[in-house]
Design a protein around this motif. Sequence first.
Motif, PDB file in Angstrom:
ATOM      1  N   HIS A   1       0.835  -1.207   0.000  1.00 37.55           N
ATOM      2  CA  HIS A   1       0.000   0.000   0.000  1.00 37.55           C
ATOM      3  C   HIS A   1       0.869   1.256   0.000  1.00 37.55           C
ATOM      4  O   HIS A   1       0.604   2.219  -0.716  1.00 37.55           O
ATOM      5  CB  HIS A   1      -0.930   0.003   1.210  1.00 37.55           C
ATOM      6  CG  HIS A   1      -1.786   1.224   1.299  1.00 37.55           C
ATOM      7  ND1 HIS A   1      -1.381   2.359   1.957  1.00 37.55           N
ATOM      8  CD2 HIS A   1      -3.014   1.488   0.797  1.00 37.55           C
ATOM      9  CE1 HIS A   1      -2.319   3.276   1.859  1.00 37.55           C
ATOM     10  NE2 HIS A   1      -3.331   2.764   1.155  1.00 37.55           N
ATOM     11  N   ARG A   2       1.931   1.242   0.780  1.00 33.55           N
ATOM     12  CA  ARG A   2       2.800   2.417   0.886  1.00 33.55           C
ATOM     13  C   ARG A   2       3.484   2.740  -0.438  1.00 33.55           C
ATOM     14  O   ARG A   2       3.582   3.903  -0.824  1.00 33.55           O
ATOM     15  CB  ARG A   2       3.866   2.177   1.963  1.00 33.55           C
ATOM     16  CG  ARG A   2       4.728   3.408   2.250  1.00 33.55           C
ATOM     17  CD  ARG A   2       5.841   3.108   3.229  1.00 33.55           C
ATOM     18  NE  ARG A   2       6.922   2.324   2.660  1.00 33.55           N
ATOM     19  CZ  ARG A   2       7.862   2.787   1.824  1.00 33.55           C
ATOM     20  NH1 ARG A   2       7.865   4.057   1.465  1.00 33.55           N
ATOM     21  NH2 ARG A   2       8.806   1.990   1.365  1.00 33.55           N
ATOM     22  N   VAL A   3       3.945   1.716  -1.169  1.00 35.92           N
ATOM     23  CA  VAL A   3       4.734   1.978  -2.371  1.00 35.92           C
ATOM     24  C   VAL A   3       3.905   2.064  -3.652  1.00 35.92           C
ATOM     25  O   VAL A   3       4.399   2.557  -4.658  1.00 35.92           O
ATOM     26  CB  VAL A   3       5.863   0.930  -2.552  1.00 35.92           C
ATOM     27  CG1 VAL A   3       6.808   0.964  -1.366  1.00 35.92           C
ATOM     28  CG2 VAL A   3       5.321  -0.465  -2.773  1.00 35.92           C
ATOM     29  N   LEU A   4       2.658   1.592  -3.627  1.00 34.59           N
ATOM     30  CA  LEU A   4       1.805   1.703  -4.816  1.00 34.59           C
ATOM     31  C   LEU A   4       1.367   3.144  -5.028  1.00 34.59           C
ATOM     32  O   LEU A   4       1.052   3.855  -4.078  1.00 34.59           O
ATOM     33  CB  LEU A   4       0.555   0.838  -4.667  1.00 34.59           C
ATOM     34  CG  LEU A   4       0.609  -0.610  -5.085  1.00 34.59           C
ATOM     35  CD1 LEU A   4      -0.754  -1.266  -4.857  1.00 34.59           C
ATOM     36  CD2 LEU A   4       1.037  -0.787  -6.521  1.00 34.59           C
ATOM     37  N   ARG A   5       1.327   3.537  -6.266  1.00 34.02           N
ATOM     38  CA  ARG A   5       0.735   4.831  -6.593  1.00 34.02           C
ATOM     39  C   ARG A   5      -0.771   4.727  -6.408  1.00 34.02           C
ATOM     40  O   ARG A   5      -1.342   3.649  -6.536  1.00 34.02           O
ATOM     41  CB  ARG A   5       1.010   5.178  -8.055  1.00 34.02           C
ATOM     42  CG  ARG A   5       2.437   5.417  -8.374  1.00 34.02           C
ATOM     43  CD  ARG A   5       2.569   5.810  -9.847  1.00 34.02           C
ATOM     44  NE  ARG A   5       3.971   5.890 -10.184  1.00 34.02           N
ATOM     45  CZ  ARG A   5       4.508   5.377 -11.261  1.00 34.02           C
ATOM     46  NH1 ARG A   5       3.754   4.753 -12.140  1.00 34.02           N
ATOM     47  NH2 ARG A   5       5.792   5.489 -11.488  1.00 34.02           N
ATOM     48  N   PRO A   6      -1.451   5.826  -6.161  1.00 35.14           N
ATOM     49  CA  PRO A   6      -2.912   5.788  -6.147  1.00 35.14           C
ATOM     50  C   PRO A   6      -3.422   5.209  -7.472  1.00 35.14           C
ATOM     51  O   PRO A   6      -2.961   5.587  -8.542  1.00 35.14           O
ATOM     52  CB  PRO A   6      -3.314   7.257  -5.980  1.00 35.14           C
ATOM     53  CG  PRO A   6      -2.146   7.851  -5.229  1.00 35.14           C
ATOM     54  CD  PRO A   6      -0.932   7.150  -5.799  1.00 35.14           C
ATOM     55  N   GLY A   7      -4.311   4.263  -7.365  1.00 40.66           N
ATOM     56  CA  GLY A   7      -4.816   3.566  -8.547  1.00 40.66           C
ATOM     57  C   GLY A   7      -3.950   2.384  -8.960  1.00 40.66           C
ATOM     58  O   GLY A   7      -4.338   1.628  -9.846  1.00 40.66           O
ATOM     59  N   GLY A   8      -2.783   2.216  -8.305  1.00 36.55           N
ATOM     60  CA  GLY A   8      -1.890   1.101  -8.627  1.00 36.55           C
ATOM     61  C   GLY A   8      -2.519  -0.226  -8.253  1.00 36.55           C
ATOM     62  O   GLY A   8      -3.385  -0.309  -7.381  1.00 36.55           O
ATOM     63  N   ARG A   9      -2.067  -1.279  -8.917  1.00 39.09           N
ATOM     64  CA  ARG A   9      -2.678  -2.594  -8.756  1.00 39.09           C
ATOM     65  C   ARG A   9      -1.665  -3.613  -8.253  1.00 39.09           C
ATOM     66  O   ARG A   9      -0.513  -3.610  -8.654  1.00 39.09           O
ATOM     67  CB  ARG A   9      -3.229  -3.036 -10.109  1.00 39.09           C
ATOM     68  CG  ARG A   9      -3.841  -4.415 -10.112  1.00 39.09           C
ATOM     69  CD  ARG A   9      -4.579  -4.733 -11.391  1.00 39.09           C
ATOM     70  NE  ARG A   9      -5.629  -3.792 -11.732  1.00 39.09           N
ATOM     71  CZ  ARG A   9      -6.802  -3.666 -11.096  1.00 39.09           C
ATOM     72  NH1 ARG A   9      -7.054  -4.404 -10.050  1.00 39.09           N
ATOM     73  NH2 ARG A   9      -7.695  -2.816 -11.512  1.00 39.09           N
ATOM     74  N   LEU A  10      -2.144  -4.499  -7.392  1.00 42.74           N
ATOM     75  CA  LEU A  10      -1.406  -5.662  -6.927  1.00 42.74           C
ATOM     76  C   LEU A  10      -2.240  -6.888  -7.254  1.00 42.74           C
ATOM     77  O   LEU A  10      -3.429  -6.948  -6.905  1.00 42.74           O
ATOM     78  CB  LEU A  10      -1.172  -5.607  -5.410  1.00 42.74           C
ATOM     79  CG  LEU A  10      -0.708  -6.913  -4.750  1.00 42.74           C
ATOM     80  CD1 LEU A  10       0.705  -7.262  -5.188  1.00 42.74           C
ATOM     81  CD2 LEU A  10      -0.812  -6.823  -3.240  1.00 42.74           C
ATOM     82  N   VAL A  11      -1.637  -7.849  -7.939  1.00 45.77           N
ATOM     83  CA  VAL A  11      -2.287  -9.129  -8.198  1.00 45.77           C
ATOM     84  C   VAL A  11      -1.350 -10.197  -7.662  1.00 45.77           C
ATOM     85  O   VAL A  11      -0.163 -10.205  -7.983  1.00 45.77           O
ATOM     86  CB  VAL A  11      -2.556  -9.349  -9.705  1.00 45.77           C
ATOM     87  CG1 VAL A  11      -3.172 -10.718  -9.953  1.00 45.77           C
ATOM     88  CG2 VAL A  11      -3.444  -8.242 -10.255  1.00 45.77           C
ATOM     89  N   PHE A  12      -1.886 -11.082  -6.822  1.00 49.22           N
ATOM     90  CA  PHE A  12      -1.061 -12.151  -6.261  1.00 49.22           C
ATOM     91  C   PHE A  12      -1.900 -13.407  -6.091  1.00 49.22           C
ATOM     92  O   PHE A  12      -3.124 -13.356  -6.048  1.00 49.22           O
ATOM     93  CB  PHE A  12      -0.438 -11.730  -4.924  1.00 49.22           C
ATOM     94  CG  PHE A  12      -1.404 -11.561  -3.784  1.00 49.22           C
ATOM     95  CD1 PHE A  12      -1.627 -12.597  -2.881  1.00 49.22           C
ATOM     96  CD2 PHE A  12      -2.094 -10.362  -3.611  1.00 49.22           C
ATOM     97  CE1 PHE A  12      -2.517 -12.436  -1.825  1.00 49.22           C
ATOM     98  CE2 PHE A  12      -2.975 -10.200  -2.551  1.00 49.22           C
ATOM     99  CZ  PHE A  12      -3.187 -11.240  -1.654  1.00 49.22           C
ATOM    100  N   SER A  13      -1.209 -14.529  -6.034  1.00 48.83           N
ATOM    101  CA  SER A  13      -1.906 -15.797  -5.858  1.00 48.83           C
ATOM    102  C   SER A  13      -1.336 -16.534  -4.656  1.00 48.83           C
ATOM    103  O   SER A  13      -0.184 -16.339  -4.270  1.00 48.83           O
ATOM    104  CB  SER A  13      -1.790 -16.665  -7.113  1.00 48.83           C
ATOM    105  OG  SER A  13      -0.457 -17.094  -7.299  1.00 48.83           O
TER     106      SER A  13
END
Length: 120
Positions: A7-19
């Motif tokens: 959350h800290r390093v993502l830009r606003p609107g940035g996406r994380l996808v993980f499995s």
Amino acid sequence: AVLAEVHRVLRPGGRLVFSVSHPIRWAFPDDPGPRGLTADRSYFDRTPYVELDEAGEVAYVEHHRTLGDWVAAITGAGLVLDGLVEPEWPAGLERVWGGWSPLRGRHLPGTAIFSCSRPG
């Protein structure tokens, strides 16, 4: 802690996808045959799975989290859960892989894929 850092390093609107290995797998033995279709422990048991090496030292640890735990961790870190995919066993795939087989794969999901974003 990992999701908070994401959350800290993502830009606003940035996406994380993980499995992750699908949490329901925790309740079933890793057996590609019929035994692998019968739950032998509680889905809610969060006791870590630990493997020791020949010297008795910890070699591998896996921590179980329920789907609800993952949702709480994602939203608790300030991320938005945009999607959850539980892929079905592919049609025509007949190969046994470790504890997975067409028999188990047609009844139980093996993977959970989370798509998250940072509000912005």
